[in-house]
Design an enzyme around this catalytic site. Structure first.
Site, short mmCIF file in Angstrom:
data_model
loop_
_atom_site.label_atom_id
_atom_site.label_comp_id
_atom_site.label_asym_id
_atom_site.label_seq_id
_atom_site.Cartn_x
_atom_site.Cartn_y
_atom_site.Cartn_z
N CYS A 176 0.82 -1.21 0.00
CA CYS A 176 0.00 0.00 0.00
C CYS A 176 0.86 1.26 0.00
O CYS A 176 0.69 2.14 -0.82
CB CYS A 176 -0.93 0.00 1.21
SG CYS A 176 -1.85 1.52 1.39
N CYS A 233 -1.68 1.80 -2.91
CA CYS A 233 -2.62 2.90 -2.65
C CYS A 233 -1.97 4.28 -2.70
O CYS A 233 -2.48 5.18 -3.37
CB CYS A 233 -3.28 2.77 -1.28
SG CYS A 233 -3.23 1.16 -0.53
N LYS A 284 -0.30 5.32 -6.08
CA LYS A 284 -1.42 5.28 -7.03
C LYS A 284 -2.29 6.52 -6.90
O LYS A 284 -2.59 7.19 -7.88
CB LYS A 284 -2.22 3.99 -6.80
CG LYS A 284 -3.49 3.83 -7.57
CD LYS A 284 -4.72 4.34 -6.85
CE LYS A 284 -5.07 3.69 -5.53
NZ LYS A 284 -5.64 2.38 -5.65
N TYR A 321 -8.38 -3.83 -11.27
CA TYR A 321 -8.45 -2.42 -10.87
C TYR A 321 -7.08 -1.78 -10.97
O TYR A 321 -6.96 -0.60 -11.29
CB TYR A 321 -9.13 -2.25 -9.51
CG TYR A 321 -8.26 -2.52 -8.30
CD1 TYR A 321 -7.47 -1.51 -7.76
CD2 TYR A 321 -8.26 -3.76 -7.67
CE1 TYR A 321 -6.68 -1.75 -6.65
CE2 TYR A 321 -7.47 -4.00 -6.56
CZ TYR A 321 -6.68 -2.99 -6.06
OH TYR A 321 -5.90 -3.22 -4.97
N GLU A 360 -6.64 1.62 -13.08
CA GLU A 360 -6.15 2.80 -12.36
C GLU A 360 -4.85 3.31 -12.99
O GLU A 360 -4.70 4.50 -13.24
CB GLU A 360 -5.91 2.46 -10.89
CG GLU A 360 -7.20 2.31 -10.10
CD GLU A 360 -6.97 1.95 -8.63
OE1 GLU A 360 -7.89 2.16 -7.83
OE2 GLU A 360 -5.88 1.45 -8.29
N HIS A 418 -26.60 20.46 -0.41
CA HIS A 418 -26.67 21.00 -1.75
C HIS A 418 -25.64 22.09 -1.94
O HIS A 418 -25.45 22.90 -1.05
CB HIS A 418 -28.09 21.56 -1.99
CG HIS A 418 -28.36 21.81 -3.44
ND1 HIS A 418 -28.38 20.79 -4.38
CD2 HIS A 418 -28.61 22.96 -4.10
CE1 HIS A 418 -28.65 21.33 -5.56
NE2 HIS A 418 -28.78 22.63 -5.42
N GLU A 467 -25.59 13.94 -2.55
CA GLU A 467 -27.01 14.15 -2.22
C GLU A 467 -27.94 13.33 -3.12
O GLU A 467 -29.09 13.11 -2.75
CB GLU A 467 -27.37 15.64 -2.31
CG GLU A 467 -27.31 16.19 -3.73
CD GLU A 467 -27.71 17.66 -3.81
OE1 GLU A 467 -28.64 18.06 -3.09
OE2 GLU A 467 -27.10 18.41 -4.60
#
Lengths: 214, 622
Positions: free
Chosen positions: B162, B167, B170, B325, B329, B597, B602
């Protein structure tokens, strides 16, 4: 996160000092507890504690090897403040200019390994400033040259050892380095002072002067 | 299974039994219905001792075991109890030993002899979390960590995948790409950028969403600057982990660990020096490394994600092989830097993820200039010219016909999956079972392997998530259960996660495909909607590309069992809904939540259109 390990600008130093102070004191406390010392948390006792802790640490790592016989930095033999008989080595027949050139060169040097540290720092007749730095640390790149300049100004009364903490992790871990840059001053094998983070030229000059006892 | 006649079979069985005896502090050969066995097992439970009970009536060759035990110990009856490799005997012997204290002596003898309470193999997220927690609980813990260099020679520091090659780099490179998009958008918001500069040769004009080549914004990206900045940050993290281990009193050794006995490992450092350590318990947290293709030229000329993030030169025109992935990515951010990127896909995108979402994320990449070669597999890679980067020729064949294609690239990145690092750590010396196909380690819900004193966390677990936060949670909770009287087990259900494709995809819970499998289409209601983030409106891009979907279980009060979001800041959006799902959120509760908002998140408070209704889902105004 990164900033925790990399002390940067002076303006924000207070917060970071606190942080590194905390980390540093925690590390020391652990080291002391392991060696049977009790811990009194005060700034006054900090210096004493650091002294004792490092004396102990240093003793533990003090080994006599064949490398100890290796010659000390050439500069030493010409340093006026130096009276040691343990520093011979350079043939007197060599020209003075060569020696002077070496003098300038040897004011600061990169530590190669643990033995090298032993010889050039722990057993140094001169006080040594050890600059723990890292490639990835921006502030280190600012502090390093400044410190080098401050050391050079002292004309051989003090030397500077540069330790890359990624190449010599064990040394950094042993000396309780948490954040970089960390500079410790060693005289006679003992840690006599230290600071973490960046300082300006004037501050560095007074730090260095204090170390050589001006 | 028939009685074993030949000697080889007998010897195999004998060594199997010996392994069980050697690797378990307390080993009970038992029968599930035998009251004496129950009595002995209850005693061990009462003493809170970990024991391994083998129920001879429940296994196929139980009688053979019993015969061999007779040969080995002179005792045929069960229970047959061993403590620290010493034969104690049956029920009465064991109870007597408990009474006169010899049982305790047997138990203590061994425990004190170990160098460590716990040795963790692997200094990644899971291993570090677990070792630090164990040390904090007063245990003597050690971490053995070693990075075997890639075929290209890439290596890195402490912290695992990671931090070093996953992670962290990346996401930083994904961020780099998004800043590129932001510079494009900025012009529409009135920022005037000096356009006199030259775009670098390797960068091509960006395509607009209609596919036509728009005006080139002449900003250059400097690979070295990005790579150095990312490496520097990682360097500081490596150091931080090292300091944390020191501060927490975890002994760290940078050496490759291999079991040589159930309680003993050999640690080999980079100079080849071997040191031996013993421990009462072990945790395997060795993680995974990228898989290669096994075709000519793959290891010689191709790179993997292990190399990409510290590549000393800009990769140039790149072929990404795979649709994991990692592939999407990496392909995504490389394209975002302005590079010519092609992704070669054997079958589907993002296996295991919701396929509708995967395809939408893929379509978005395609619209933004990433080329997809679908239904092809590479058969060889050749070097046309060495260099930084050089030129490579890739030959691939169709999965559906005999068609063979060739292509020329500067860099070929393989991202076809990862293999667990469990085959070269001497697990055969411990008896730990490994899935022979995948190399993954099956564990109980308490992360315990079939060998009671050996546990495993992280990516090597069979059927569990390969995610850093999951490994950290599992490692920490495991240490608390082992040493802190903790009861909490790691919950592998409803784990939120995000794929950082150019249009990010966040999800939690079941994919639609899996939900249908489990519950049946008729018992599900899927609510969905396209949306247009406010920040995309002014630059007038990606209208109706972002998509929100929830899957509700009609049989359970319309509880949300799947959450899917394709849009900006997917990680930030998904995290909170992950908590909601942990709390058992229902559709009604989402409807009763007031939205913020104007945001993207939302949309989940106003989802009205069901998929089954076929209603219109394109967005329209406030």
């Amino acid at each position: 996160m990164s900033m925790r390990w990399c002390s940067s600008t002076q303006t924000k130093n207070l917060e970071r000092w606190t942080l590194s102070w905390r980390t540093a004191s925690k590390v020391l406390r652990n080291a002391l507890l392991r060696t049977g010392f009790t811990w009194h948390f005060s700034k006054q006792s900090f210096l004493l504690s650091i002294l004792m802790a490092h004396r102990l640490l240093v003793r533990r790592f003090w080994t006599l090897s064949s490398k100890d016989l290796r010659c000390l930095p050439v500069s030493s033999s010409f340093s006026t403040s130096l009276q040691s008989s343990r520093v011979p080595v350079l043939s007197r027949s060599r020209s003075r200019s060569l020696a002077l050139a070496s003098l300038r060169q040897a004011a600061s040097f990169n530590i190669q390994d643990h033995d090298d540290f032993d010889v050039r720092v722990i057993k140094s007749e001169l006080p040594v400033l050890v600059d723990f730095h890292a490639q990835w640390c921006g502030p280190c790149k600012i502090l390093g040259p400044r410190l080098e300049k401050a050391v050079a100004k002292q004309n051989g009364k003090v030397t500077m050892a540069k330790v890359d903490i990624d190449d010599h992790t064990d040394l950094a871990i042993e000396y309780g380095v948490s954040a970089v840059p960390t500079v410790i001053a060693i005289r006679g094998g003992d840690v006599i002072d230290h600071f973490v983070g960046i300082k300006d030229d004037d501050e560095l000059e007074s730090f260095v002067s204090k170390i050589i006892g001006k | 299974m028939p009685p074993i006649e030949n000697d080889t079979g007998k010897n195999d069985l004998k060594s199997q039994i010996q392994l069980l005896i050697d690797s378990n502090q307390v080993m009970v050969f038992s029968k599930s219905y035998c009251p004496y066995c129950v009595k002995v097992k209850d005693l061990f439970k009462e003493l809170k001792l970990e024991f391994n009970a083998m129920e001879l009536d429940l296994i196929e060759d139980g009688t053979n075991y019993q015969d061999m035990l007779l040969e080995m110990t002179g005792q045929k009856s069960v229970p047959n109890v061993f403590i620290n490799k010493t034969h104690v005997g049956g029920c009465d012997n064991t109870l007597q030993a408990h009474k006169d204290g010899s049982l305790q002596q047997l138990l203590c003898a061994e425990t004190e002899a170990y160098d460590y309470d716990l040795i963790v193999i692997g200094g990644g997220s899971g291993g570090l979390a677990c070792s630090k927690e164990a040390a904090a609980l007063g245990k003597k813990a050690m971490v053995l960590d070693y990075v075997v260099p890639t075929p290209k020679g890439t290596t890195w520091g402490l912290g695992g995948t990671c931090v070093n090659v996953g992670c962290i780099p990346k996401k930083l490179m994904h961020q780099t790409a998004m800043l590129g998009t932001a510079i494009q958008d900025a012009r529409k918001f009135g920022w005037e950028i000096d356009e006199k500069g030259e775009a670098s040769e390797q960068q091509r004009p960006r395509r607009s969403r209609r596919g036509d080549i728009g005006p080139v914004c002449r900003v250059k990206h400097n690979w070295d600057t990005m790579k150095d900045a990312v490496s520097n940050y990682i360097g500081s993290l490596n150091w931080g982990y090292r300091v944390a281990l020191r501060d927490k009193n975890v002994n760290y050794v940078n050496a490759y660990a291999e079991f040589i006995e159930p309680h003993k490992v050999k640690a080999t450092n980079k100079r080849g020096k071997e040191t031996f350590y013993t421990a009462e318990k072990f945790i395997i947290a060795t993680g995974e490394r990228p898989r290669y293709l096994g075709i000519p030229g793959d290891k010689e000329f191709c790179i993997t994600s292990d190399d990409l993030f510290s590549l000393p030169h800009c990769p140039g025109k790149t072929l990404v092989i795979g649709a994991s992935y990692v592939a999407l990515e990496c392909g995504g951010f490389l394209a975002g830097l302005g590079l010519d990127v092609t992704v070669m896909v054997r079958s589907i995108l993002l296996r295991g993820f919701d396929q509708e979402m995967a395809n939408r994320a893929g379509e978005h990449m395609e619209e933004h200039g990433v080329k997809f070669l679908r239904k092809y597999v590479p058969i060889k890679v050749e070097e046309l010219e060495a260099g930084s980067p050089g030129r490579l020729k890739v030959t691939a064949k169709s999965t559906e016909s005999d068609e063979v294609i060739e292509g020329e690239y500067n860099t070929v990145l393989i991202a076809v999956g990862r293999d667990a690092c469990t085959d070269k750590i001497g697990l055969d010396k411990t008896g730990v079972k490994v899935n022979p196909k995948t190399g993954k380690v099956p564990v109980s819900d308490e992360e315990q392997t079939n060998v009671p004193h050996i546990y495993a966390v992280g990516d090597i677990l069979e059927g569990k998530w390969e995610l850093t936060p999951v490994a950290i949670q599992a490692g920490r909770l495991l240490a608390r259960r082992l040493y802190g009287g903790g009861k909490l087990k790691c919950d592998y259900i409803n784990v939120p996660t995000t794929v950082f494709t150019p249009l990010e995809y966040g999800c939690c819970g079941l994919s639609e495909d899996r939900a249908i499998e489990l519950y049946g289409q008729e018992n599900l209601e899927v609510f969905h909607s396209l949306f247009w983030p406010l920040e995309f409106t002014v630059p007038n891009r990606d209208n109706n590309k972002c998509y929100a979907k929830i899957i509700c279980n009609k049989l359970d009060n319309d509880r949300v069992i799947g959450f899917h979001y394709l849009g900006p800041n997917a990680g930030e959006v998904t995290q909170g809904f992950g908590t909601a799902m942990k709390c058992g959120a229902t559709k009604e509760q989402l409807d009763n939540t007031i939205g913020i908002h104007p945001t993207c998140a939302e949309i989940f408070t106003t989802l009205e259109v069901t998929k089954s209704s076929g209603g219109e889902i394109t967005a329209s105004g406030c």
